[in-house]
Design an enzyme around this catalytic site. Structure first.
Site, short mmCIF file in Angstrom:
data_model
loop_
_atom_site.label_atom_id
_atom_site.label_comp_id
_atom_site.label_asym_id
_atom_site.label_seq_id
_atom_site.Cartn_x
_atom_site.Cartn_y
_atom_site.Cartn_z
N CYS A 1 19.53 2.27 60.74
CA CYS A 1 18.53 2.60 61.57
C CYS A 1 18.54 3.76 62.09
O CYS A 1 17.56 4.66 62.38
CB CYS A 1 18.45 1.48 62.50
N CYS B 1 15.37 -1.78 54.94
CA CYS B 1 14.18 -2.60 56.14
C CYS B 1 12.58 -2.09 55.46
O CYS B 1 11.99 -3.04 56.08
CB CYS B 1 14.27 -2.22 57.55
#
Ligand code: FES
Length: 148
Positions: free
Chosen positions: A127, A53
């Site tokens: 994440c 990301c």
């Protein structure tokens, strides 16, 4: 709902966030205050970017040289809510029970963090990897400094 059912609900197959994730997102623990990085005088620092990301994570650790335990840690991220919650939980795991030894800390896996969070949506698993990787780099940084 039973605890098992709750974990299944947060097993990554949906976009639901556990109450633990929400708590850590809204009240993140051990965040490095902006501008305090230098005066913190960390023993080790790790910075990583996520290929998934493009977000970034930094972790600073302080080590007791005698016990080789992590006695304090701070972190900052430009990542999303899941990165915030994951790294907040990671920081608690490192500091609980008087601090984790470096040998224990290198063995932490993103899966361990996710279990403590009650799961994360599948698209958010990367994440939780960010904090773990930054921690591994911070430990490496500390150990490299010891040798130099
Ligand atoms: Fe980038 Fe979560 S989407 S850290």
């Amino acid at each position: 709902m039973s605890d098992e059912a709750k974990i299944q609900q947060h097993d990554g197959t949906s976009w639901l966030y556990s109450d633990i994730v929400k708590d850590h997102f809204f009240n993140p623990r051990n965040v490095m205050p902006a501008g305090k990085e230098d005066e913190y005088q960390a023993d080790g620092m790790g910075r990583v970017g996520s290929p998934a990301c493009g977000d970034e994570m930094v972790i600073w650790i302080k080590i007791d040289p005698k016990t080789q335990k992590i006695v304090d840690c701070k972190w900052q991220t430009f990542g999303c809510g899941s990165a915030i919650a994951s790294t907040s939980m990671l920081s608690e795991m490192l500091l609980e029970n008087g601090g984790m030894t470096l040998d224990e800390a290198v063995k932490i896996k993103p899966q361990d963090i996710m279990e403590r969070l009650g799961g994360l949506p599948a698209r958010k698993v990367h994440c939780s990897v960010l904090g773990d990787q930054a921690l591994q780099k911070a430990i490496e940084d500390y150990r490299n400094k010891l040798q130099s």
